[in-house]
Design a protein around this motif. Structure first.
Motif, PDB file in Angstrom:
ATOM      1  N   SER A  33      64.355  -0.654  42.843  1.00 58.83           N
ATOM      2  CA  SER A  33      65.219  -1.603  42.130  1.00 58.83           C
ATOM      3  C   SER A  33      66.532  -0.941  41.731  1.00 58.83           C
ATOM      4  CB  SER A  33      64.492  -2.128  40.887  1.00 58.83           C
ATOM      5  OG  SER A  33      63.313  -2.816  41.235  1.00 58.83           O
ATOM      6  N   ALA A  34      66.458   0.311  41.295  1.00 64.63           N
ATOM      7  CA  ALA A  34      67.669   1.028  40.897  1.00 64.63           C
ATOM      8  C   ALA A  34      68.606   1.213  42.090  1.00 64.63           C
ATOM      9  CB  ALA A  34      67.300   2.378  40.300  1.00 64.63           C
ATOM     10  N   ARG A  35      68.062   1.518  43.259  1.00 58.75           N
ATOM     11  CA  ARG A  35      68.911   1.714  44.437  1.00 58.75           C
ATOM     12  C   ARG A  35      69.582   0.406  44.862  1.00 58.75           C
ATOM     13  NH1 ARG A  35      68.714   6.786  45.409  1.00 58.75           N
ATOM     14  NH2 ARG A  35      66.792   8.007  45.678  1.00 58.75           N
ATOM     15  N   VAL A  36      68.849  -0.693  44.775  1.00 63.77           N
ATOM     16  CA  VAL A  36      69.423  -1.985  45.134  1.00 63.77           C
ATOM     17  C   VAL A  36      70.525  -2.359  44.145  1.00 63.77           C
ATOM     18  CG1 VAL A  36      68.943  -4.467  45.246  1.00 63.77           C
ATOM     19  CG2 VAL A  36      67.389  -2.837  46.346  1.00 63.77           C
ATOM     20  N   ARG A  37      70.298  -2.148  42.872  1.00 69.52           N
ATOM     21  CA  ARG A  37      71.321  -2.466  41.858  1.00 69.52           C
ATOM     22  C   ARG A  37      72.550  -1.579  42.017  1.00 69.52           C
ATOM     23  NH1 ARG A  37      66.543  -3.441  37.883  1.00 69.52           N
ATOM     24  NH2 ARG A  37      66.671  -5.698  37.585  1.00 69.52           N
ATOM     25  N   LYS A  38      72.327  -0.314  42.343  1.00 74.32           N
ATOM     26  CA  LYS A  38      73.460   0.595  42.514  1.00 74.32           C
ATOM     27  C   LYS A  38      74.314   0.164  43.696  1.00 74.32           C
ATOM     28  CE  LYS A  38      74.661   5.469  43.142  1.00 74.32           C
ATOM     29  NZ  LYS A  38      74.139   6.863  43.277  1.00 74.32           N
ATOM     30  N   TYR A  39      73.677  -0.246  44.787  1.00 74.51           N
ATOM     31  CA  TYR A  39      74.432  -0.653  45.978  1.00 74.51           C
ATOM     32  C   TYR A  39      75.182  -1.957  45.740  1.00 74.51           C
ATOM     33  CZ  TYR A  39      75.610  -2.194  50.650  1.00 74.51           C
ATOM     34  OH  TYR A  39      76.307  -2.648  51.743  1.00 74.51           O
ATOM     35  N   THR A  40      74.528  -2.929  45.120  1.00 77.75           N
ATOM     36  CA  THR A  40      75.162  -4.242  44.925  1.00 77.75           C
ATOM     37  C   THR A  40      76.110  -4.257  43.726  1.00 77.75           C
ATOM     38  OG1 THR A  40      73.327  -5.033  43.546  1.00 77.75           O
ATOM     39  CG2 THR A  40      73.185  -5.446  45.929  1.00 77.75           C
ATOM     40  N   ARG A  41      75.959  -3.301  42.811  1.00 80.57           N
ATOM     41  CA  ARG A  41      76.711  -3.264  41.557  1.00 80.57           C
ATOM     42  C   ARG A  41      76.437  -4.512  40.712  1.00 80.57           C
ATOM     43  NH1 ARG A  41      81.098  -1.950  45.324  1.00 80.57           N
ATOM     44  NH2 ARG A  41      81.261   0.302  45.531  1.00 80.57           N
ATOM     45  N   GLN A  42      75.223  -5.022  40.835  1.00 80.65           N
ATOM     46  CA  GLN A  42      74.822  -6.220  40.107  1.00 80.65           C
ATOM     47  C   GLN A  42      73.499  -5.970  39.389  1.00 80.65           C
ATOM     48  OE1 GLN A  42      76.545  -9.551  40.212  1.00 80.65           O
ATOM     49  NE2 GLN A  42      78.011  -7.938  40.638  1.00 80.65           N
ATOM     50  N   THR A  43      73.319  -6.616  38.228  1.00 80.28           N
ATOM     51  CA  THR A  43      72.046  -6.502  37.524  1.00 80.28           C
ATOM     52  C   THR A  43      70.960  -7.299  38.237  1.00 80.28           C
ATOM     53  OG1 THR A  43      72.455  -8.426  36.102  1.00 80.28           O
ATOM     54  CG2 THR A  43      73.232  -6.282  35.307  1.00 80.28           C
ATOM     55  N   ILE A  44      71.344  -8.417  38.862  1.00 80.42           N
ATOM     56  CA  ILE A  44      70.465  -9.329  39.612  1.00 80.42           C
ATOM     57  C   ILE A  44      69.540 -10.087  38.664  1.00 80.42           C
ATOM     58  CG2 ILE A  44      68.720  -9.555  41.423  1.00 80.42           C
ATOM     59  CD1 ILE A  44      70.048  -7.041  42.718  1.00 80.42           C
ATOM     60  N   SER A  45      68.827  -9.396  37.796  1.00 80.39           N
ATOM     61  CA  SER A  45      67.985 -10.066  36.807  1.00 80.39           C
ATOM     62  C   SER A  45      68.854 -10.887  35.855  1.00 80.39           C
ATOM     63  CB  SER A  45      67.188  -9.047  35.997  1.00 80.39           C
ATOM     64  OG  SER A  45      66.346  -8.284  36.826  1.00 80.39           O
ATOM     65  N   LEU A  46      68.265 -11.934  35.297  1.00 77.21           N
ATOM     66  CA  LEU A  46      68.981 -12.783  34.346  1.00 77.21           C
ATOM     67  C   LEU A  46      69.247 -12.028  33.057  1.00 77.21           C
ATOM     68  CD1 LEU A  46      70.077 -15.558  33.455  1.00 77.21           C
ATOM     69  CD2 LEU A  46      67.764 -16.092  32.659  1.00 77.21           C
ATOM     70  N   ILE A  47      70.513 -11.964  32.658  1.00 72.12           N
ATOM     71  CA  ILE A  47      70.925 -11.391  31.375  1.00 72.12           C
ATOM     72  C   ILE A  47      71.599 -12.516  30.594  1.00 72.12           C
ATOM     73  CG2 ILE A  47      72.303  -9.653  30.211  1.00 72.12           C
ATOM     74  CD1 ILE A  47      70.049  -8.499  31.877  1.00 72.12           C
ATOM     75  N   GLU A  48      71.074 -12.817  29.420  1.00 72.76           N
ATOM     76  CA  GLU A  48      71.552 -13.957  28.652  1.00 72.76           C
ATOM     77  C   GLU A  48      72.534 -13.546  27.568  1.00 72.76           C
ATOM     78  OE1 GLU A  48      68.224 -17.242  28.463  1.00 72.76           O
ATOM     79  OE2 GLU A  48      67.342 -15.312  27.874  1.00 72.76           O
ATOM     80  N   ASN A  49      73.647 -14.281  27.520  1.00 69.68           N
ATOM     81  CA  ASN A  49      74.634 -14.169  26.442  1.00 69.68           C
ATOM     82  C   ASN A  49      75.066 -12.720  26.191  1.00 69.68           C
ATOM     83  OD1 ASN A  49      74.509 -17.031  25.931  1.00 69.68           O
ATOM     84  ND2 ASN A  49      72.542 -16.668  24.931  1.00 69.68           N
ATOM     85  N   GLU A  50      75.478 -12.061  27.256  1.00 69.94           N
ATOM     86  CA  GLU A  50      75.995 -10.701  27.144  1.00 69.94           C
ATOM     87  C   GLU A  50      77.480 -10.747  26.773  1.00 69.94           C
ATOM     88  OE1 GLU A  50      76.351  -6.568  29.751  1.00 69.94           O
ATOM     89  OE2 GLU A  50      76.143  -8.481  30.787  1.00 69.94           O
ATOM     90  N   THR A  51      77.899  -9.854  25.885  1.00 67.09           N
ATOM     91  CA  THR A  51      79.297  -9.778  25.492  1.00 67.09           C
ATOM     92  C   THR A  51      79.924  -8.523  26.080  1.00 67.09           C
ATOM     93  OG1 THR A  51      78.927 -11.001  23.428  1.00 67.09           O
ATOM     94  CG2 THR A  51      80.911  -9.647  23.555  1.00 67.09           C
ATOM     95  N   VAL A  52      81.044  -8.711  26.784  1.00 73.47           N
ATOM     96  CA  VAL A  52      81.759  -7.582  27.385  1.00 73.47           C
ATOM     97  C   VAL A  52      83.242  -7.717  27.055  1.00 73.47           C
ATOM     98  CG1 VAL A  52      80.125  -7.308  29.287  1.00 73.47           C
ATOM     99  CG2 VAL A  52      82.091  -8.832  29.573  1.00 73.47           C
ATOM    100  N   GLU A  53      83.938  -6.594  27.036  1.00 77.13           N
ATOM    101  CA  GLU A  53      85.391  -6.605  26.867  1.00 77.13           C
ATOM    102  C   GLU A  53      86.027  -6.156  28.170  1.00 77.13           C
ATOM    103  OE1 GLU A  53      86.736  -4.518  23.416  1.00 77.13           O
ATOM    104  OE2 GLU A  53      86.148  -6.162  22.080  1.00 77.13           O
ATOM    105  N   LEU A  54      86.970  -6.950  28.667  1.00 76.28           N
ATOM    106  CA  LEU A  54      87.596  -6.709  29.962  1.00 76.28           C
ATOM    107  C   LEU A  54      89.095  -6.527  29.794  1.00 76.28           C
ATOM    108  CD1 LEU A  54      85.754  -9.579  31.905  1.00 76.28           C
ATOM    109  CD2 LEU A  54      85.080  -7.168  31.788  1.00 76.28           C
ATOM    110  N   GLY A  55      89.672  -5.756  30.662  1.00 79.70           N
ATOM    111  CA  GLY A  55      91.118  -5.620  30.669  1.00 79.70           C
ATOM    112  C   GLY A  55      91.779  -6.848  31.263  1.00 79.70           C
ATOM    113  N   GLY A  56      92.807  -7.351  30.600  1.00 79.19           N
ATOM    114  CA  GLY A  56      93.523  -8.530  31.084  1.00 79.19           C
ATOM    115  C   GLY A  56      94.857  -8.146  31.684  1.00 79.19           C
ATOM    116  N   GLY A  57      95.897  -8.867  31.274  1.00 73.01           N
ATOM    117  CA  GLY A  57      97.244  -8.546  31.737  1.00 73.01           C
ATOM    118  C   GLY A  57      97.639  -9.162  33.052  1.00 73.01           C
TER     119      GLY A  57
END
Length: 209
Positions: A33-57
């Protein structure tokens, strides 16, 4: 982010024909599972209501994980973070920005008639996101897609086939040579990567709505 579960279960692995102790099965699934996530750069599993800060501009802001899950229990909340003690500004879809899949576009092109979608407050460069944007969103799959599921089972089985990372085994007149992919921990093959390519995130990935 919470600890992510394996993308398949030990029962799935046993049903697929793999053998091993419960500990070996769990380890093989975790590694696969870790290798698949590393390659896709995706969690794949459902993550609910996650808060992230992203660069805009820029005009376009891409949410890093997809697919987005949007319903009453999983809203998309987007806040332009104020600079130097100002007031944060919550923006709304179809009023302050438009959305296509995981891409949020702020405002219109410069030649359009100025509106609130062109940027807020007025002192900000029109039509672009604030330098920092806080997003709360849900993403991933309730059920792991079949092609990802198959890759995880295949990779975990490869790990279990050669747990001691041996090149060859000889017992009396019997000799077995293991595939190179199983030495040092099973790795994704070219075929696996082909199966996963449509899920892989890049700097230009825009997931469909």
């Amino acid at each position: 982010m919470p600890v992510l579960p394996p993308l398949a279960t030990a029962d799935d692995l046993l049903t697929a024909g793999a053998t091993g102790t419960p500990e070996q099965l769990a380890l093989a699934l975790r590694r696969a599972s870790a290798r698949v996530r590393k390659y896709t750069r995706q969690t794949i599993s459902l993550i609910e209501n996650e808060t992230v800060e992203l660069g805009g501009g820029e005009r376009a802001l891409r949410l890093p994980q997809y697919p987005l899950v949007l319903d009453v229990e999983h809203p998309l909340t987007v806040v332009e973070v104020a600079e130097f003690g100002g007031v944060d500004f919550t923006v709304l879809e179809d009023r302050d920005y438009s959305r296509l899949g995981n891409e949020l576009t702020r405002g219109y092109a410069y030649w359009r008639t100025p509106t609130r979608m062109m940027g807020w407050p007025r002192s900000r460069v029109r039509g672009v996101w604030a330098p920092k944007v806080r997003v709360t969103y849900s993403h991933g799959y309730v059920e792991v897609p079949e092609d990802i599921f198959d890759v995880v089972l295949d990779l975990a089985t490869m790990n279990l086939t050669n747990p001691e990372n041996l090149r060859t085994v000889s017992i009396d007149d019997y000799s077995r040579t293991f595939a190179s992919e199983t030495i040092g921990g099973a790795r994704l093959t070219a075929e696996h990567k082909d199966d996963l390519r449509s899920y892989r995130r890049s700097a230009f990935s825009v997931a469909p709505s």
